[in-house]
Design an enzyme around this catalytic site. Sequence first.
Site, PDB file in Angstrom:
ATOM      1  N   ASP A 246       0.824  -1.207   0.000  1.00 19.63           N
ATOM      2  CA  ASP A 246       0.000   0.000   0.000  1.00 19.63           C
ATOM      3  C   ASP A 246       0.863   1.264   0.000  1.00 19.63           C
ATOM      4  O   ASP A 246       2.059   1.213   0.305  1.00 19.63           O
ATOM      5  CB  ASP A 246      -0.936   0.012   1.222  1.00 19.63           C
TER       6      ASP A 246
ATOM      7  N   GLU B 131      -9.563  -1.364   5.827  1.00 18.00           N
ATOM      8  CA  GLU B 131     -10.128  -1.047   7.136  1.00 18.00           C
ATOM      9  C   GLU B 131     -11.399  -1.878   7.373  1.00 18.00           C
ATOM     10  O   GLU B 131     -11.954  -2.446   6.425  1.00 18.00           O
ATOM     11  CB  GLU B 131     -10.467   0.457   7.189  1.00 18.00           C
TER      12      GLU B 131
ATOM     13  N   HIS C 289      -7.024  -4.286  10.640  1.00 17.25           N
ATOM     14  CA  HIS C 289      -6.838  -4.087   9.200  1.00 17.25           C
ATOM     15  C   HIS C 289      -5.627  -4.851   8.666  1.00 17.25           C
ATOM     16  O   HIS C 289      -4.668  -5.128   9.380  1.00 17.25           O
ATOM     17  CB  HIS C 289      -6.806  -2.595   8.819  1.00 17.25           C
TER      18      HIS C 289
ATOM     19  N   ASN D  72      -6.984  -2.239  14.707  1.00 13.52           N
ATOM     20  CA  ASN D  72      -8.406  -2.472  14.422  1.00 13.52           C
ATOM     21  C   ASN D  72      -8.616  -3.687  13.507  1.00 13.52           C
ATOM     22  O   ASN D  72      -9.691  -3.867  12.964  1.00 13.52           O
ATOM     23  CB  ASN D  72      -9.026  -1.217  13.786  1.00 13.52           C
TER      24      ASN D  72
HETATM   25  C1  GLP Z   1      -0.053   0.328   8.440  1.00  8.67           C
HETATM   26  C2  GLP Z   1       0.105  -0.579   7.228  1.00  8.67           C
HETATM   27  C3  GLP Z   1      -0.162  -2.014   7.586  1.00  8.67           C
HETATM   28  C4  GLP Z   1       0.582  -2.392   8.834  1.00  8.67           C
HETATM   29  C5  GLP Z   1       0.150  -1.516   9.969  1.00  8.67           C
HETATM   30  C6  GLP Z   1       0.793  -1.868  11.284  1.00  8.67           C
HETATM   31  O1  GLP Z   1      -1.358   0.624   8.715  1.00  8.67           O
HETATM   32  N1  GLP Z   1      -0.742  -0.210   6.159  1.00  8.67           N
HETATM   33  O2  GLP Z   1       0.221  -2.841   6.505  1.00  8.67           O
HETATM   34  O3  GLP Z   1       0.337  -3.738   9.136  1.00  8.67           O
HETATM   35  O4  GLP Z   1       0.480  -0.202   9.619  1.00  8.67           O
HETATM   36  O5  GLP Z   1       1.949  -1.098  11.500  1.00  8.67           O
HETATM   37  P1  GLP Z   1       3.011  -1.385  12.628  1.00  8.67           P
HETATM   38  O6  GLP Z   1       3.809  -2.550  12.153  1.00  8.67           O
HETATM   39  O7  GLP Z   1       3.820  -0.133  12.706  1.00  8.67           O
HETATM   40  O8  GLP Z   1       2.259  -1.687  13.868  1.00  8.67           O
END
Ligand code: GLP
Length: 251
Positions: free
Chosen positions: A72, A147, A142, A140
């Site tokens: 993404d 989402e 995702h 949440n």
């Molecule tokens: C973002 C990304 C996700 C990722 C999430 C968790 O939202 N789009 O792909 O899993 O962050 O991030 P972190 O690893 O910093 O907790």
Amino acid sequence: MSTRAPEVRICKNQEAAVPLLLQEVRPLASPARRALLGLATGSTFTKFLQALAEELRAGHTLADNLVATHLDEYAGFAPDRVGGMVHELGTHCPPLLTMLARGTFVPVPYVGDAGLLRAHAERLQQLGGVQVQFLGIGRNGHLAFNEPGTAFDSGFHVTTLAETTREDARPRFLPAEPPAQAVTSGLATILAAKRLVLCAFGKAKAAAVRAMLQGEVSTKCPASVLQNHGNVLVLLDPEAASGLGGAASAS
Ligand code: GLP
């Protein structure tokens, strides 16, 4: 639909998961295969990306044959824009920027034009489709930026970020506001990968991990769709696993 439940392994911490992740990557990059790896961003993968950088710098086979993409990108964030996902990947793993220039790292479009998103999905198909997709999970539930409420049959699309997602992203954009929109791989796109490897570390992820593995399969927790896949490895630290009952193997 498959009946093989996700395999869950408990690692001492994020560092202990790195060798397991590298083991997933190496077989993809044989000269005969050149199979597509799907990377994920987020602090969950920082140590892995740093180790991958070392391995890419040291090993000719991996550096010559790895082909990668990711999940993404924030809307409007070109690869060199601080805060963006490609920028983050390149910061922790600079060899990916060389791959970007050579065309062996395929970035998610940062503009949500329908033609561009279709062309990106087709490019991944031409490369044989993603064989192994790494995933993190949001508080949440995702996956990527899918989402709660996102349809399970979604492909690449533009999405509006949830408030918790923007809150979690806030520090990386200060003093500016976090973006409101992103381009994301859809849930059907993610499930099309042959193998999924999800990592979650820390107490803040415990409820989402429980909903993903032991809750009902529902768009309320996008990650619960992993229960439908059949080739999933979940790597957790003890804190992220703290909401789970039942068996998991320790690494
Ligand atoms: C973002 C990304 C996700 C990722 C999430 C968790 O939202 N789009 O792909 O899993 O962050 O991030 P972190 O690893 O910093 O907790």
